[in-house]
Structure formats: C-alpha cells, structure tokens
Design a protein around this motif. Structure first.
Motif: not given
Length: 238
Positions: A112, A224, A227-228, A231-234, A237
């Motif tokens: 993150y 949640k 992470s959404s 998301k494009s940075y993988e 979760y």
C-alpha cells in the motif's frame, strides 16, 4: 472475521465482538504478556488503518508515515515475541519464542505504501506532460521526492527497483519536451535529487492515534475502500 489460534484449535471472532470467555485472564499475571502482545498487535493495526484512511482522503504522502510506523512496530513485535518462564532456580527468564509470522502483514502494508509512491509520482509526471501544469508538476516533484526517498531510504535508492523506475520515467519524459529557462532550472535540481538522493525528511505520523473500540470495523471499511481505489496498482486485500 479473524482467526484466533489457541491450543491448536481455530476459532473465529472479531476484535469488536470478542468471544464469550471469562475475562478474568486479563488480570491474571500468567496471561499478562499475552494480553500485551495482543494489544500491540491491535496498535499495529491501528496505525495501518490510519494510513489507509489517509489514502482514502487522497493524502498519499502523509499516509506513508503511518504505513512505515506500522511496519516498524510489527518488526519490533515479531522480534520480541518471547514469554517468560521459570528456570530450575525459580528465576524468570525468557525461554519461549512465539511464532507471529502467521500474523505478519509487513509485505502487504508495504504494498500500500509503494502504491502511494506510484500515485504521487504518476501525478507529477502527468502534470509535466501537459504544458499548462508543467511548472507545477516540476515543483510538485521537489515536494514529492523527499517523501519517496524517506520511505525507501537514501542508501537503498541506488538498488531499489521502484526508485530506478521513477528516475527512468522522469529522464525519458524530459527528453521529449522543450522547457522554459525556469523549468530547466527546476529540472536540474530534480535530476540531482534523482541521481544523488539524500534523506532530508523523517517520516512521522502527523497525529497521535488513540485506541479505538471500533477498530475492527474501521479497519475492514478502510481496507475495502482503499484496495478498491488502488486496484490498478495491484494492492492485496488482506
């Protein structure tokens, strides 16, 4: 739901709604260390949650301090997972090392943090690509790079793949653009910071965090949403 490991049995529960057990163990000296270990684990989660909430407020640079602090706390926590016991002379000694690796989240927290670095760096490159925002993007770079270097560590930048990627992206971009004299001055400063990184900033949480009885709910909600959003940075979760 979160797993509690006890005597080889796996039970489920949440931090906000603990299992219905006799809470007398909280005051029992025999369990004092275990209670402290769990409290420290919750503190790690608290700082991780604070970082996630900063991300959800688009405060990417400030989230880094909370993520880094959570990782540092966890490393200390893992390395100090010893409980005391009596030796043959009846004296207390540290004998038993508990296995906290199943609960380690440093890798995920770092994911993150690295996503925050990417968002911030992608943002300044995007501004540099567009002429009306070009000078602003270069100035943003002067503000953003100290955070990147502070998180990665100046001594690690030369071999860090992410930092090398940032440097390469910047160098490739400026080769394709004609800059003004003012912008050339900013580029010269930035290139020096990319090629000779120095730590000029210490990452520290901007606010003290207080224990929260609703930590589990906050953590799940923030994780949640974050992470959404990333998301494009993988990001994982957990």
């Amino acid at each position: 739901m979160y797993k509690y490991y006890e005597s080889g049995c796996e039970l489920t529960g949440t931090w906000d709604e603990p299992l219905s057990l006799n809470t007398g163990y909280l005051c029992d000296p025999a369990f004092k260390e275990y209670v402290e270990f769990f409290d420290k684990y919750k503190e790690i989660t608290l700082y991780f949650t604070e970082g996630l909430e900063r991300v959800n407020s688009d405060e990417y640079k400030y989230a880094l301090a909370y993520f880094k602090y959570a990782i540092d706390l966890e490393n200390d926590w893992i390395s100090n997972l010893f409980v005391t016991d009596n030796d043959k002379k009846g004296e207390l000694v540290k004998l038993n090392k508990l296995n906290g690796e199943k609960l380690r989240r440093s890798k995920e927290i770092d994911s993150y943090a690295k996503a925050c670095l990417k968002v911030a760096h992608d943002g300044l490159l995007s501004k540099i690509r567009h002429e009306p925002y070009r000078t602003r993007g270069l100035k943003d770079g002067l503000q953003t790079l100290p955070y990147i270097v502070a998180y990665i560590g100046a001594s690690n930048c030369a071999k860090d793949e992410l930092f090398k990627r940032f440097r390469d992206e910047f160098e490739e971009l400026i080769e394709r653009i004609d800059f003004t004299e003012e912008q050339q001055t900013l580029i010269h400063i930035l290139l020096k910071k990319y090629t000779q990184p120095e730590e000029s900033l210490e990452l520290k949480p901007s606010d003290e965090v207080e224990p929260d009885e609703y930590l589990c709910e906050r953590y799940e909600t923030a994780l949640k949403r974050c992470s959404s959003g990333l998301k494009s940075y993988e990001v994982p979760y957990i």
